[in-house]
Every structure is written in C-alpha cells, then in structure tokens.
Motif scaffolding. Structure first.
Motif, PDB file in Angstrom:
ATOM      1  N   ASP A 248       2.487  16.321   8.918  1.00  0.00           N
ATOM      2  CA  ASP A 248       2.379  15.711  10.246  1.00  0.00           C
ATOM      3  C   ASP A 248       2.734  16.695  11.368  1.00  0.00           C
ATOM      4  O   ASP A 248       2.218  16.588  12.480  1.00  0.00           O
TER       5      ASP A 248
ATOM      6  N   TYR B  40      -0.447   7.002  17.236  1.00  0.00           N
ATOM      7  CA  TYR B  40      -0.379   6.784  15.790  1.00  0.00           C
ATOM      8  C   TYR B  40      -0.228   5.294  15.525  1.00  0.00           C
ATOM      9  O   TYR B  40       0.827   4.727  15.796  1.00  0.00           O
TER      10      TYR B  40
ATOM     11  N   GLU C 190      -4.532  14.455   4.801  1.00  0.00           N
ATOM     12  CA  GLU C 190      -3.383  15.348   4.619  1.00  0.00           C
ATOM     13  C   GLU C 190      -3.806  16.690   4.021  1.00  0.00           C
ATOM     14  O   GLU C 190      -3.257  17.739   4.374  1.00  0.00           O
TER      15      GLU C 190
ATOM     16  N   HIS D 156      -6.461   9.735   9.066  1.00  0.00           N
ATOM     17  CA  HIS D 156      -5.549  10.697   8.432  1.00  0.00           C
ATOM     18  C   HIS D 156      -5.283  10.224   6.999  1.00  0.00           C
ATOM     19  O   HIS D 156      -4.201   9.719   6.667  1.00  0.00           O
TER      20      HIS D 156
ATOM     21  N   GLN E  43       7.481   3.239   9.350  1.00  0.00           N
ATOM     22  CA  GLN E  43       7.459   4.686   9.582  1.00  0.00           C
ATOM     23  C   GLN E  43       8.025   5.083  10.954  1.00  0.00           C
ATOM     24  O   GLN E  43       7.828   6.209  11.422  1.00  0.00           O
TER      25      GLN E  43
ATOM     26  N   HIS F  93      10.191   8.189  10.800  1.00  0.00           N
ATOM     27  CA  HIS F  93       9.364   9.361  10.523  1.00  0.00           C
ATOM     28  C   HIS F  93       8.767   9.893  11.828  1.00  0.00           C
ATOM     29  O   HIS F  93       8.840  11.088  12.116  1.00  0.00           O
ATOM     30  N   PHE F  94       8.190   9.014  12.636  1.00  0.00           N
ATOM     31  CA  PHE F  94       7.552   9.494  13.862  1.00  0.00           C
ATOM     32  C   PHE F  94       8.567   9.938  14.903  1.00  0.00           C
ATOM     33  O   PHE F  94       8.309  10.865  15.667  1.00  0.00           O
TER      34      PHE F  94
ATOM     35  N   GLY G 280      -4.443   9.707   3.186  1.00  0.00           N
ATOM     36  CA  GLY G 280      -3.404  10.230   2.292  1.00  0.00           C
ATOM     37  C   GLY G 280      -4.069  10.769   1.034  1.00  0.00           C
ATOM     38  O   GLY G 280      -4.179  10.086   0.026  1.00  0.00           O
TER      39      GLY G 280
ATOM     40  N   ASP H 203      -4.940   7.963  15.698  1.00  0.00           N
ATOM     41  CA  ASP H 203      -4.775   8.094  14.249  1.00  0.00           C
ATOM     42  C   ASP H 203      -4.567   6.679  13.737  1.00  0.00           C
ATOM     43  O   ASP H 203      -3.551   6.051  14.024  1.00  0.00           O
TER      44      ASP H 203
ATOM     45  N   TYR I 286       5.283  14.956   3.413  1.00  0.00           N
ATOM     46  CA  TYR I 286       4.476  14.197   4.382  1.00  0.00           C
ATOM     47  C   TYR I 286       4.786  14.660   5.811  1.00  0.00           C
ATOM     48  O   TYR I 286       3.882  14.854   6.630  1.00  0.00           O
TER      49      TYR I 286
ATOM     50  N   SER J   2      -6.077   5.238   8.104  1.00  0.00           N
ATOM     51  CA  SER J   2      -5.359   6.217   7.282  1.00  0.00           C
ATOM     52  C   SER J   2      -4.840   5.697   5.936  1.00  0.00           C
ATOM     53  O   SER J   2      -3.645   5.754   5.663  1.00  0.00           O
ATOM     54  N   PRO J   3      -5.736   5.197   5.080  1.00  0.00           N
ATOM     55  CA  PRO J   3      -5.306   4.700   3.762  1.00  0.00           C
ATOM     56  C   PRO J   3      -5.027   5.853   2.795  1.00  0.00           C
ATOM     57  O   PRO J   3      -5.297   7.020   3.118  1.00  0.00           O
ATOM     58  N   ASN J   4      -4.490   5.488   1.653  1.00  0.00           N
ATOM     59  CA  ASN J   4      -4.167   6.491   0.645  1.00  0.00           C
ATOM     60  C   ASN J   4      -5.166   6.475  -0.499  1.00  0.00           C
ATOM     61  O   ASN J   4      -5.599   5.410  -0.935  1.00  0.00           O
TER      62      ASN J   4
ATOM     63  N   VAL K 216       0.486   3.023  13.040  1.00  0.00           N
ATOM     64  CA  VAL K 216       1.043   3.055  11.687  1.00  0.00           C
ATOM     65  C   VAL K 216       2.177   2.032  11.617  1.00  0.00           C
ATOM     66  O   VAL K 216       2.902   1.852  12.598  1.00  0.00           O
TER      67      VAL K 216
HETATM   68  N1  ARG Z   1      -1.397   7.393   4.752  1.00  0.00           N
HETATM   69  C1  ARG Z   1      -0.228   6.922   5.425  1.00  0.00           C
HETATM   70  C2  ARG Z   1       0.264   5.625   4.799  1.00  0.00           C
HETATM   71  O1  ARG Z   1      -0.506   4.912   4.213  1.00  0.00           O
HETATM   72  C3  ARG Z   1      -0.456   6.683   6.895  1.00  0.00           C
HETATM   73  C4  ARG Z   1      -0.778   7.920   7.680  1.00  0.00           C
HETATM   74  C5  ARG Z   1      -0.523   7.736   9.132  1.00  0.00           C
HETATM   75  N2  ARG Z   1      -0.809   8.890   9.924  1.00  0.00           N
HETATM   76  C6  ARG Z   1      -0.038   9.988   9.990  1.00  0.00           C
HETATM   77  N3  ARG Z   1      -0.436  10.979  10.741  1.00  0.00           N
HETATM   78  N4  ARG Z   1       1.088  10.086   9.330  1.00  0.00           N
HETATM   79  O2  ARG Z   1       1.421   5.312   4.924  1.00  0.00           O
END
Ligand code: ARG
Length: 568
Positions: free
Chosen positions: A314, A332, A257, A158, A338, A341-342, A160, A118, A310, A121-123, A334
């Motif tokens: 996940d 991941y 997501e 992944h 985070q 979070h993980f 956002g 993963d 969020y 993974s941009p938003n 990232v």
């Molecule tokens: N879109 C998220 C961000 O920009 C990152 C996602 C990472 N992957 C995940 N499975 N949470 O912070």
C-alpha cells in the motif's frame, strides 16, 4: 445556473456585511418544511459569539436582507432561526432554467480534483461474497458522482492477488486438486483447495512448512509456481468479471497487489534511508510514538524472514498513484476493520512528504435476517454472484405478474435492471456505516424507499408520454398554481443542491433519500393534478414537469449506478 441555496447564501452574506456583522452560520435546506424551504442559523451563531440575544441579531439581519424576489418575507422562529419560504414565481422561473439545462442545474466543480478511487478490490482464490457489494456499489456511485461534478476519476481495482495465501493455494493445487472438479466449476475447486490447504497447514506443521516453501519459490520466481499462480489469478478474474458485468461496473485500471511487487524492496530502502523506518528484532518497522491511536501499533514493512506485507504494497501504491498517475486525491472504499491500516499508511505518506488528500471511506456489514453477518446455512459466505442471479430471478417473477404481455427478451432485460438495481439501492440508501439487514422482500417491494419504487415512478413518467404520443413540450415558462405542482417543482430545483453533498462525507444515501422524496412528490402531484386532460397553459407546464421529473430520476439513479427502465 445558481441554486436557491447559493443565491440565498449570497444574499445573507450581503445582509450581514451591511449590518456590520461577520459572515457566520450556514444556510441550508429547512429541516422541517412547515417552517419554510431554507433556514439559517446565522443569528444563533453570532448571538453566541457576541453575547447578544439571537432574536435581536436576527431582526438586525432581516433589516438588511433583500430576498423579496425569491421568498415570502422571512420569519424568525424558535431561538433565532431565520426561515425562508420560496415564492411560486421564483420556483417557476428556476424550473424553466432547469428545464433547459442538460446538467439539471448541477454545476461543475470550480476546483476539479484528480482522484483515484480504490474500491471493490476482492481477493484471488476466494469468491466475491455478498459483503463485497458494499465497497463495490459505494465506490462506483462515488466515482459516477465525482465524474459528473467534473472531477477527473480513475477507478482502480486493487485486487488481492499476492501474499502469504498463495503458499497454501499452490501447495493445495499440487497436492489436492481434482482436475474434473476444476473442469466443472473452476473457482469452486480453487476455493475448496485453498480452504483445505489452509485448514491442513493450521493443524499440521509439516504442511505449514511445505506451504511456506511454495511461497518462497513463488516469490523467487520459480516457473512452475508462477504458472500456477497465473492460472489461479485468471480463474478468479473470470468470476470477478462476470459479477462486474452483471453489476455494470467498470474499472479504468486493475493494479492488484502483485503489480507493486518489484517496487517493495525500494520502498523499504527509502523508508530506512529517510529514517521513517527502523530495524527492530530483524524486521523493518515504522513506529508512531506521537500518534496517540497508533502509539502501540507499529507497522511492519519487512518481516524478519525478508517477506513484505500488505502495508508495504500500500505504501508503494500511494507512491504510484501520486507520482506516476499524478493524482492529488486518493479514496479507499474499504471496510471499517482496516481503519488502523489506513491510518498507518496515510501517516507514513505524510512523513514522506505527500500532501494529497487521502481518505479511507469505511462501511459497515451486511447482515442476515438473524441480524448476524450474512452466511449460508452451512456457515459460508454467500457468493455475490449467486445473490445477483437470485435478485434477477425474483425480479423476473414480479414482472411476469405485473406485466405479463411483455416479450420474453424485454422481461429478461427489465428483470436484470430491477434485480441489480434493488440490491445496489438497498445498500446505497443506507448510511454507509450502518449495518443493514439483507431482505429480499424489502428491497424488491414496489412501495417504500426501494429501487423498484423509484424505477416505477420513472416508468410512470415514460408511460404518460407514450400515452400522449408526444415528446416533452418546448416551453420557457412554467405556471405553478396547485400546491402539489409547486412542491414537485421545488423538489426538482433541489437536485443541484443535493448532488455535491454526496461527496462531502461520501454519502450516496443523501441522493437516494432525495430521489425517494422526489418520487413521493411526483406521486402526490400526479394524484392532485391532471396532466393530459388539463387545459393550456397548464397542460404543457405539467407535461414539462413530468419530463423534468423523469430526467432527474434517471440521472439520479444513474449516479447511483442504477438503470431506469422504460417499462416494467
Ligand atoms: N483486498 C483487500 C481486502 O479484501 C482490500 C484492498 C483495499 N485496497 C487497498 N489499497 N488496500 O481486504
């Protein structure tokens, strides 16, 4: 074929067994080449374990160690290190094997994993900025390396594309949108609208409530809002795709997501039923009283207003990847913020009975020349697309100067290879946790630990063959006499030892640094040893060394996601 490291480790294990000692310590490449090529700390470890003098243990090991076919007589140094210096004939033999091997000595994993990586993974509604290069380049390099080693890899973006920001995006779209601006630069207008809606909703409670209403409508399936949402996602995806094209990065799946939306109620039900989650002040929450770093960090999986987080998506993602995609390994890539979070997600997965290998692979920041987070003059994030385009433009100027006779099309193609390669390499050659300063001059320099330097070494190899108008010789014996050619051959043999190390702690910088050293060895060799002008059998042997160097450089760069040009 086995690497020197593997063979020596085996011989060491045999010697320990014969000496009646348990297997202990490590056999590694030497940290300082003055002492040899490989070393082991076995005597040190055993000495400590058994309360014996490590140098005495080392002598005992040496009595039983049979390595005369590979190494000069091993020596004991310092407190009890045993050092090995490879013999030229052994290197020549291994090089000949390497020369005939498509995989350049890199073995396929004996226990292939089924991995989802993963990364990126941009938003949506935000442009990809320069910071995104880290996850994107790192994830791609890890995916390439893992696949080459024989793992089964799914690359997942992944994105956002769901969540509270869409209340603001939709409210902004309905109230602030400038259709002409949207026509001219869709993403810029989308971003402007989102930013302004965000600012207004922070300062104006009426707008805030209106945004919330839009979100509720979207979540309950309102047609108009869904259409707007779809359009916004599509606009952002176009921008992302453009960046991925430039970067030559491709995904197998892009389950953002929103893909997990329908599964979220079920996640909450399941966690409530299994008592992993509980209801607290109207919200559904998972507590972690027995995990020290999470003891005061509960994870809310359904807010008191009924909305999901969020984290909820996940948890659904873990389930999908393990049960439906049948993966045993999830990586991941990232950013470090985070981390918590993980930890929460993995802990919940563990409580749900998942036994897979789940890793968060964090990384540091990209800094501007002022050593602060890289921003534009007006304090905005620097769009990645702009960075990549500038990289190509700057590379083009270098080529114009260095090789003015190339055709325009060649120059454009090479500029892209060099520019993009430079940006990726600047990132990948750093240890991922280190913040690094983004410097055009440094990353595009033709000297030093840069992509252009490595690409130039490759180009030099190719030009030797062009000049000779020959292809690689067909030989099965190498003659290595000069120290520089022995040094180069030895470096080439280490490729197979380096590649698997990249995945140990997710460090492509180990490979980058190896390639840099290889290019240095090649330049020393090229200065010290005439190739085309030397007599046989040296000529063929040296030509073959050049060919092998080119192949290792090309493959190594490819594992980093960087191309090697024929000319530059
Ligand atoms: N879109 C998220 C961000 O920009 C990152 C996602 C990472 N992957 C995940 N499975 N949470 O912070």
């Amino acid at each position: 074929m086995q690497t020197f490291q593997e063979i020596l480790a085996k011989r060491l294990a045999d010697a320990l067994a014969k000496a009646g000692l348990p297997n202990a310590g490590e056999l590694t490449q030497a940290t300082d080449s003055r002492f040899g090529d490989y070393q082991t700390n076995a005597a040190l470890v055993l000495g400590k374990q058994r309360g014996e003098n490590p140098r005495a243990v080392a002598s005992k090991i040496l009595e039983h160690l049979e390595v005369s076919d590979l190494s000069e007589p091993p020596s004991v140094a310092g407190a009890g290190f045993v050092n090995f210096k490879l013999r030229a004939e052994a290197i020549a033999k291994a090089t000949a094997q390497l020369f005939g091997d498509d995989r350049l000595g890199v073995a396929k994993s004996a226990s292939p994993k089924k991995i989802v990586i993963d990364f990126g993974s941009p938003n949506v509604a935000k442009p990809m900025h320069v910071g995104h290069i880290r996850s994107t380049a790192l994830g791609d390099a890890l995916a390439r390396t893992a696949a080459f080693i024989g793992h089964d890899v799914i690359r997942d973006n992944h994105i956002g594309d769901w969540g509270t920001q869409f209340g603001m995006v939709i409210w902004g779209w309905k109230n602030l949108l400038d259709r002409d601006a949207l026509e001219r630069d869709p993403l810029a207008e989308l971003v402007r609208v989102y930013k302004e809606a965000n600012a207004r909703s922070t300062s104006d409670p009426v707008v805030r409530e209106a945004c919330r209403q839009e979100l509720v409508k979207l979540q309950s399936g309102d047609k108009e809002n869904l259409d707007i949402w779809n359009e916004c996602v599509a606009l952002s995806m176009q921008d992302f795709e453009h960046v991925y094209d430039l970067l030559d990065i491709h995904y197998d799946i892009q389950c953002g997501e929103s893909f997990y939306n329908d599964r979220l109620p079920e996640v909450v039900d399941r966690l409530l039923k299994s008592k992993i989650a509980e209801i607290s002040e109207g919200a559904v929450v998972v507590f972690f009283p027995d995990v020290p770093e999470l003891a005061d960090k509960p994870c809310i999986i359904r807010k008191s207003d009924g909305g999901f987080n969020y984290a909820t998506s996940d948890i659904a993602t873990v389930e999908y990847r393990t049960s439906e995609l049948k993966r045993d390994t999830l990586w991941y890539v990232v950013g470090a913020p985070q981390t918590l979070h993980f930890k929460q997600i993995f802990e919940i997965a563990r409580r749900e009975g998942h036994e897979g290998d789940f890793r968060h692979i964090p990384f540091g920041n990209v800094l501007g020349e002022d050593r602060k987070l890289m921003k534009t003059r007006s304090g905005e994030n620097v769009p990645l697309r702009q960075v990549l385009e500038e990289a190509c433009n700057r590379a083009r100027k270098i080529i114009d100067e260095k090789n003015p006779d190339l055709s325009d099309q060649e120059k454009t193609e090479i500029a892209q290879i060099i520019g993009i390669g430079a940006v990726k390499y600047a990132d990948l050659s750093q240890y991922r946790m280190t913040d690094y300063v983004f410097s055009w001059d440094k990353m595009l320099a033709l000297q030093g630990n840069t992509a252009p330097y490595l690409q130039n070494a490759y180009v030099r190899v190719r030009s030797i063959f062009r000049k000779a108008n020959e292809s690689a010789p067909k030989i099965d014996k190498f003659v290595l006499t000069d120290a520089a050619e022995i040094g180069l051959a030895k470096k080439l043999c280490q490729f197979a030892e380096i590649v698997p190390q990249v995945l140990n702690d997710f460090r492509p910088n180990i490979l980058a640094n190896y390639l840099f050293e290889l290019a240095n060895s090649f330049h020393s060799f090229y200065e010290a040893c005439p190739v085309l002008k030397s007599g046989e059998p040296s000529r063929s042997s040296r030509l073959a060394l050049c060919d092998l160097t080119g192949r290792v450089l090309e493959r190594g760069l490819d594992l980093l996601g960087i191309k090697a040009p024929e000319k530059m």
